[in-house]
Design an enzyme around this catalytic site. Structure first.
Site, PDB file in Angstrom:
ATOM      1  N   SER A 128       0.812  -1.217   0.000  1.00 39.07           N
ATOM      2  CA  SER A 128       0.000   0.000   0.000  1.00 39.07           C
ATOM      3  C   SER A 128       0.846   1.269   0.000  1.00 39.07           C
ATOM      4  CB  SER A 128      -0.941   0.010   1.209  1.00 39.07           C
ATOM      5  OG  SER A 128      -1.828  -1.082   1.168  1.00 39.07           O
ATOM      6  N   HIS A 179       0.752   4.564   4.303  1.00 40.40           N
ATOM      7  CA  HIS A 179      -0.111   5.253   3.343  1.00 40.40           C
ATOM      8  C   HIS A 179       0.287   6.722   3.212  1.00 40.40           C
ATOM      9  CE1 HIS A 179      -3.826   2.420   3.091  1.00 40.40           C
ATOM     10  NE2 HIS A 179      -2.694   1.735   3.147  1.00 40.40           N
TER      11      HIS A 179
END
Length: 252
Positions: A128, A179
């Site tokens: 991610s 993230h």
């Protein structure tokens, strides 16, 4: 930029080999570690998971290996789906080596931030951070290099980036550090890696025919109109998937 119109998996692999092999590797690793649960899969998982304590003891390879490990089927499928959508355009624009270094580099930035800012025993896996690094590069294009991205793609990436970042703080079990700092890393290195690049061109086909010449699709304009309609549908489908995943993560 985000509508895939390759005629086969083989053609996709020929045009975007780095994206294809990244997906193959992470699916193969998930198959060994999660599906088959073989001894070698357990070894890979124990050796490669990003665990802050072990990293602090000098096992720095975990900052990279964690990018290729995933927690479950939806995790690996979602990241693979995102890479299929957002990786090809950048691979064509940057070139194979620069794209690979960028992808791993932003993933490394996210995992390094997780190590420096996260709890001492924090454990994490997933690509991610690298995916959000790609988002950061696209957002830089939208803000400062508009000649590299068309208006429809700008709208799509803006909406997806905003929703993705919001869900980072809404959904439980998310590595917020990866993230956020993967995104920041992509945005920060974008001025350097986008220097002298050309816009993505989906109609440049390296189609090999028997005489070794390069083919060109004569129906490109008709396909372009159809793809615009598919683009709108694809956006709503993608947003729907994000919303459903968010809802399920809050329920369960």
């Amino acid at each position: 930029m985000f509508i895939r119109n390759e005629r086969s998996i083989k053609e996709f692999m020929q045009l975007y080999p780095v994206v294809a092999w990244l997906i193959i590797i992470q699916l193969a690793v998930w198959f060994l570690t999660n599906f088959l649960q073989t001894p070698i899969g357990t070894l890979i998982e124990n050796w490669g998971t990003g665990v802050n304590f072990y990293i602090s003891q000098g096992e720095y390879w975990r900052l990279v290996t964690a990018i290729f490990l995933h927690a479950g089927l939806m995790h690996v499928l979602f990241n693979s789906f995102a890479l299929v959508l957002f990786g090809p355009a950048l691979e064509q624009m940057l070139g194979k080596l620069k794209f690979l270094v960028t992808y791993l580099g932003t993933g490394l930035i996210g995992n390094l931030a997780t190590f420096l800012l996260g709890p001492a025993l924090y454990s994490h896996v997933g690509a991610s951070g690298a995916i959000y690094g790609l988002f950061g590069i696209y957002v830089f294009m939208v803000a400062f290099r508009k000649q590299l991205i068309d208006q429809s793609s700008s709208q799509i990436i803006t909406v997806i980036a905003v929703i993705g970042l919001l869900m980072t703080f809404i959904r439980p079990g998310i590595n917020v550090y990866a993230h956020v700092f993967g995104f920041i890393g992509g945005f920060a290195i974008a001025p350097m890696i986008l220097a002298n690049v050309r816009p993505y061109n989906p109609w440049v086909r390296r189609q090999h025919v028997d005489d070794g010449s390069i083919g060109f699709d004569p129906n490109r304009w008709q396909k372009k109109q159809r793809n615009k309609q598919l683009l709108k549908k694809g956006l709503w489908i993608f947003l729907g998937i994000l919303v459903v995943l968010g809802l399920f993560s809050r329920i369960f």
